[in-house]
Enzyme design. Structure first.
Site, PDB file in Angstrom:
ATOM      1  N   HIS A 183      50.500  29.691  60.178  1.00 51.58           N
ATOM      2  CA  HIS A 183      50.118  28.298  59.939  1.00 51.58           C
ATOM      3  C   HIS A 183      49.123  27.752  60.965  1.00 51.58           C
ATOM      4  O   HIS A 183      48.655  26.629  60.822  1.00 51.58           O
ATOM      5  CB  HIS A 183      51.366  27.406  59.932  1.00 51.58           C
ATOM      6  CG  HIS A 183      52.150  27.498  58.649  1.00 51.58           C
ATOM      7  ND1 HIS A 183      52.581  28.704  58.137  1.00 51.58           N
ATOM      8  CD2 HIS A 183      52.559  26.548  57.775  1.00 51.58           C
ATOM      9  CE1 HIS A 183      53.234  28.494  57.012  1.00 51.58           C
ATOM     10  NE2 HIS A 183      53.224  27.192  56.755  1.00 51.58           N
TER      11      HIS A 183
ATOM     12  N   GLU B  30      46.051  24.162  46.173  1.00 51.05           N
ATOM     13  CA  GLU B  30      44.928  23.749  47.036  1.00 51.05           C
ATOM     14  C   GLU B  30      43.578  24.021  46.393  1.00 51.05           C
ATOM     15  O   GLU B  30      42.663  23.199  46.462  1.00 51.05           O
ATOM     16  CB  GLU B  30      44.988  24.484  48.387  1.00 51.05           C
ATOM     17  CG  GLU B  30      46.185  24.132  49.258  1.00 51.05           C
ATOM     18  CD  GLU B  30      47.418  24.966  48.902  1.00 51.05           C
ATOM     19  OE1 GLU B  30      47.338  25.819  47.999  1.00 51.05           O
ATOM     20  OE2 GLU B  30      48.463  24.751  49.542  1.00 51.05           O
TER      21      GLU B  30
ATOM     22  N   HIS C  32      22.323  37.487  31.910  1.00 46.69           N
ATOM     23  CA  HIS C  32      23.441  37.816  31.023  1.00 46.69           C
ATOM     24  C   HIS C  32      23.183  37.303  29.611  1.00 46.69           C
ATOM     25  O   HIS C  32      23.412  36.131  29.327  1.00 46.69           O
ATOM     26  CB  HIS C  32      24.732  37.186  31.552  1.00 46.69           C
ATOM     27  CG  HIS C  32      25.065  37.599  32.945  1.00 46.69           C
ATOM     28  ND1 HIS C  32      24.375  37.134  34.038  1.00 46.69           N
ATOM     29  CD2 HIS C  32      26.008  38.441  33.427  1.00 46.69           C
ATOM     30  CE1 HIS C  32      24.873  37.672  35.136  1.00 46.69           C
ATOM     31  NE2 HIS C  32      25.875  38.467  34.793  1.00 46.69           N
TER      32      HIS C  32
ATOM     33  N   HIS D  75      26.711  42.430  28.662  1.00 50.56           N
ATOM     34  CA  HIS D  75      27.104  41.341  29.564  1.00 50.56           C
ATOM     35  C   HIS D  75      26.034  41.020  30.603  1.00 50.56           C
ATOM     36  O   HIS D  75      25.520  39.918  30.625  1.00 50.56           O
ATOM     37  CB  HIS D  75      28.425  41.686  30.272  1.00 50.56           C
ATOM     38  CG  HIS D  75      28.719  40.823  31.453  1.00 50.56           C
ATOM     39  ND1 HIS D  75      29.505  39.705  31.366  1.00 50.56           N
ATOM     40  CD2 HIS D  75      28.294  40.878  32.737  1.00 50.56           C
ATOM     41  CE1 HIS D  75      29.557  39.126  32.560  1.00 50.56           C
ATOM     42  NE2 HIS D  75      28.831  39.814  33.396  1.00 50.56           N
TER      43      HIS D  75
HETATM   44  C1  TPP Z   1      34.897  34.566  41.355  1.00 51.27           C
HETATM   45  C2  TPP Z   1      33.991  35.530  40.687  1.00 51.27           C
HETATM   46  N1  TPP Z   1      34.299  36.833  40.692  1.00 51.27           N
HETATM   47  C3  TPP Z   1      33.474  37.724  40.139  1.00 51.27           C
HETATM   48  C4  TPP Z   1      32.304  37.339  39.560  1.00 51.27           C
HETATM   49  C5  TPP Z   1      31.346  38.361  38.972  1.00 51.27           C
HETATM   50  N2  TPP Z   1      31.365  38.267  37.511  1.00 51.27           N
HETATM   51  C6  TPP Z   1      30.457  37.563  36.824  1.00 51.27           C
HETATM   52  S1  TPP Z   1      30.748  37.561  35.191  1.00 51.27           S
HETATM   53  C7  TPP Z   1      32.090  38.539  35.367  1.00 51.27           C
HETATM   54  C8  TPP Z   1      32.893  38.968  34.174  1.00 51.27           C
HETATM   55  C9  TPP Z   1      33.207  37.810  33.358  1.00 51.27           C
HETATM   56  O1  TPP Z   1      33.787  38.189  32.176  1.00 51.27           O
HETATM   57  P1  TPP Z   1      33.867  37.107  31.036  1.00 51.27           P
HETATM   58  O2  TPP Z   1      34.251  35.823  31.595  1.00 51.27           O
HETATM   59  O3  TPP Z   1      34.742  37.681  29.991  1.00 51.27           O
HETATM   60  O4  TPP Z   1      32.387  36.983  30.550  1.00 51.27           O
HETATM   61  P2  TPP Z   1      31.655  37.763  29.375  1.00 51.27           P
HETATM   62  O5  TPP Z   1      31.401  39.138  29.867  1.00 51.27           O
HETATM   63  O6  TPP Z   1      32.566  37.752  28.214  1.00 51.27           O
HETATM   64  O7  TPP Z   1      30.412  36.987  29.173  1.00 51.27           O
HETATM   65  C10 TPP Z   1      32.311  38.848  36.698  1.00 51.27           C
HETATM   66  C11 TPP Z   1      33.421  39.685  37.191  1.00 51.27           C
HETATM   67  C12 TPP Z   1      32.018  35.953  39.581  1.00 51.27           C
HETATM   68  N3  TPP Z   1      30.899  35.464  39.057  1.00 51.27           N
HETATM   69  N4  TPP Z   1      32.889  35.088  40.119  1.00 51.27           N
END
Ligand code: TPP
Ligand code: MG
Length: 653
Positions: free
Chosen positions: A461, A399, A27, A258
């Site tokens: 539960h 939690e 990324h 990204h």
């Molecule tokens: C819990 C979780 N869900 C989904 C992902 C997959 N994922 C990685 S980055 C991303 C998007 C993140 O967007 P942002 O935080 O705005 O990052 P940017 O594109 O601006 O660098 C996703 C959905 C992940 N790493 N963790």
């Protein structure tokens, strides 16, 4: 940005771009967008010493937006951490490179925590900030007085865990905590407007945070905001308006920067646009030296801190040292003396009572179930806003954040966190539990109401598949004690497992004691051990855990009346049993042809012990709401039913 700082930031950008391009995966967008912000942070504010990444009083820099890992690796390399070489950056995302796809915690490297599952880093940062406050009280503010910076993106802030963790941080007024929000309004699917219309200012201010909105490419604004934080009485979000993929003519401001390399052509265009004349991975000496000078500042700061530390060292070591053995031993002696029926959650409270009588580094808590989880003792004091003298955290009904925060508490230095909820809600904790295990942290999860034995609250539960699921996580000890002595032993295991988190699976209902003799040896360490045999020559092995050991004992005695002789094996931990020698395991498992397991949960995880020809008693449905004895009966977990099935089983095989 001043020209010289723009160049420093571009060094971060191009290392990141080149590494992602070479790996052909990763990324680049986030490091390109946030390079200016972190350059100002590292150059003028962050207190760190690359020569000693473990320095106790360093500021913690947490990259919650773990997908932008190259930002962190670039900074660590440029500032002179030994852990990250240019070679390892060139090996970004290759097998065994420290520059893994997402940052993976390793002590003494500058990688403070493992991130990637979005939002986790925010909860870790809250844990770091709480740890700072607690230790400042214990050791003095001349020893501990650092900040925690967390870089989080749109994604982190969409995750539920961010709401939980930030809400608690605001409540506790953690003014040592600063979030750098990469507010680029882009995530994977496109603009965040596809899915979010939160008013961030209102959201964060309602939690009790300051909210500063700045242009994340404007040095003055970045500097001013970071400076302002010092005087704050609250945690602060610095919302940095940035352009994802900054510098890329065709991809900046777009989701396309990204999650994949920019492509060779676009990389050349970025080089042109940002006037970067150097080759791939080339950081000219004059630029590297400027970064190294920033890194070198830390040595001086640490050495003046060291003078104070040396004076206080003995006292500090004493405060941070734990000695639990004496309390554990005397509790074990008591357990045998009293020989009482009680719920294992109550037994756990007695252990905690003994442990918390004396000062130590335990930090307890519960997600609003202190009374049900029996996690708070009369000796513990509550941690409150502006008062961190205590050692007990009311996490509220949060939690997931509780577990992420415990990871942060454990990562910080010497604190040993434990926190409670119902075992069923381990599902709300799973992502953080998994990370405790991955990071090899001593986090102790006190999970009570561990079966249908909780009764009337019913199937929502009553945990069924939870034990099985947790046992499938590597490097996690799932400990399910059968009486008070075993509960004490399981606590001892949890406390001594400095590189493994533990789940203590505890009952709501009373259990009869199964251990009548004091043993200096911690038998639970074997994972499974014989607790009873009805004859020298036996036909049947009955394995059981926790509350079902009582049932197994009853079954074993009654089977003897039919001349079916058996042994009962208590199995407090599958994982620890798996670690035993072949011969020990064989002695336990292979003495008899007939094998039975009893546990009030999913059956599958017992197959590996009893084999295809074994007979399992358990539950593969969602529980029932009724008094617990009726629920046990409903699911066939009653002596009479088990005996009749065992008789048939032995006849048929
Ligand atoms: C819990 C979780 N869900 C989904 C992902 C997959 N994922 C990685 S980055 C991303 C998007 C993140 O967007 P942002 O935080 O705005 O990052 P940017 O594109 O601006 O660098 C996703 C959905 C992940 N790493 N963790
Ligand atoms: Mg974004």
């Amino acid at each position: 940005m001043k020209k010289e700082n723009k160049i420093l930031a571009n060094a971060v950008r191009f290392l990141s771009i080149d590494a992602v391009q070479k790996a052909n995966s990763g990324h680049p967008g986030m490091p390109m967008g946030m390079a200016d912000v972190v350059t100002v942070l590292f150059k003028y504010f962050l207190k760190f010493n690359p020569k000693n990444p473990s320095w106790l009083n360093r500021d913690r820099f947490v990259l919650s937006a773990g997908h932008g890992s190259m930002l962190l690796y670039s900074l660590l390399y440029l500032t002179g951490y030994k852990s990250i070489s240019l070679k390892s950056i060139k090996n970004f995302r290759k097998l065994n490179s420290i520059c893994a796809g997402h940052p993976e915690f390793e002590a003494n490297t500058g990688i403070e925590t493992t991130t990637g599952p979005l939002g986790q880093g925010i909860s870790n940062a809250v844990g770091f900030a709480i740890a700072e406050k607690i230790l400042k009280n214990k050791l003095g503010k001349d020893i501990i007085n650092h900040k925690v910076y967390v870089l989080a993106g749109d994604g982190c802030l969409m995750e539920g865990i961010s709401h939980e963790a930030m809400s608690l941080a605001g409540h506790l007024k953690l003014n040592n905590l600063v979030m750098l929000f990469d507010n680029n309004s882009i995530s994977i699917d496109g603009p965040t407007s596809l899915a979010v219309s939160d008013n961030y200012k209102k959201r964060f201010e309602s939690y009790g945070w300051n909210y500063l909105l700045i242009d994340g490419h404007n040095e003055k604004e970045i500097f001013k905001a970071l400076k302002k934080v010092n005087l704050s009485k609250k945690p602060t979000v610095i919302s940095c308006k940035t352009k994802i993929g900054y510098g890329s003519p065709n991809k900046s401001g777009k989701a396309s920067s990204h999650g994949s390399p920019l492509g060779e052509n676009e990389v050349s265009l970025v080089r042109k646009k940002l006037n970067w004349k150097y080759k791939k991975f080339e950081i000219p000496n004059n630029i590297l030296n400027q970064w190294r000078t920033i890194g070198n500042k830390g040595s001086k700061i640490e050495s003046s801190w060291n003078k104070i530390y040396k004076r206080k060292k003995n006292r500090i070591n004493k405060i941070l040292k734990n000695n639990f053995s004496k309390s554990i031993r005397s509790e074990k002696i008591n357990a045998i003396k009293e020989f009482k029926s009680e719920a294992s959650r109550k037994s756990s409270e007695l252990v905690l009572n003994a442990l918390t009588k004396n000062k130590n580094t335990l930090v307890g808590g519960s997600a609003d179930l202190a009374g049900s989880n029996n996690t708070k003792t009369k000796y513990q004091k509550i941690i409150k806003p502006n008062n961190f003298l205590g050692n007990y955290i009311h996490y509220g009904v949060r939690e997931h954040a509780m577990c992420g925060i415990m990871n942060g508490l454990a990562l910080h230095s010497k604190l040993i966190p434990y926190g409670g909820t119902f075992l069923i809600f381990s599902d709300y904790c799973k992502p953080s539990i998994r990370l405790s295990a991955m990071m090899k942290l001593r986090v102790i999860y006190v999970m009570t109401h561990d079966s249908i034995g909780l009764g009337e609250d019913g199937p929502t539960h009553q945990p069924i598949e939870q034990l099985s699921g947790l046992r499938a996580i590597p490097n996690l000890n799932v400990l399910r004690p059968a009486d008070r002595t075993e509960t004490i032993e399981c606590w001892e295991i949890a406390l001594r497992s400095s590189a493994t988190p533990s789940i203590l699976s505890l009952t709501r209902q009373n259990l009869n004691p199964i251990r009548s003799e004091y043993s200096k040896i911690n038998k639970c360490y074997f994972g499974a051990y014989e607790i009873l045999r009805t004859s020298n020559k036996i036909k049947l092995t009955i394995l059981a855990s926790g509350s079902e050991v009582n049932l197994a004992i009853d079954v074993s005695h009654k089977l003897a009346k039919y001349k079916i002789y058996s042994k009962v094996v208590s199995v407090p931990s599958h994982e620890l049993f798996e670690l035993q020698s072949k011969s020990y395991k064989s002695k336990i498992l292979n003495e008899t042809r007939y094998k039975v397991s009893i546990e009030a949960g999913s059956l599958d995880c017992w197959k590996k012990f009893i084999g295809e020809n074994g007979l399992s008693f358990g539950i593969n449905a969602f529980g029932k709401s009724a008094p617990y004895k009726d629920v046990y009966k409903h699911f066939g977990l009653k002596t009479e039913n088990i005996i009749s099935k065992i008789k048939k089983y032995i006849k048929s095989k």
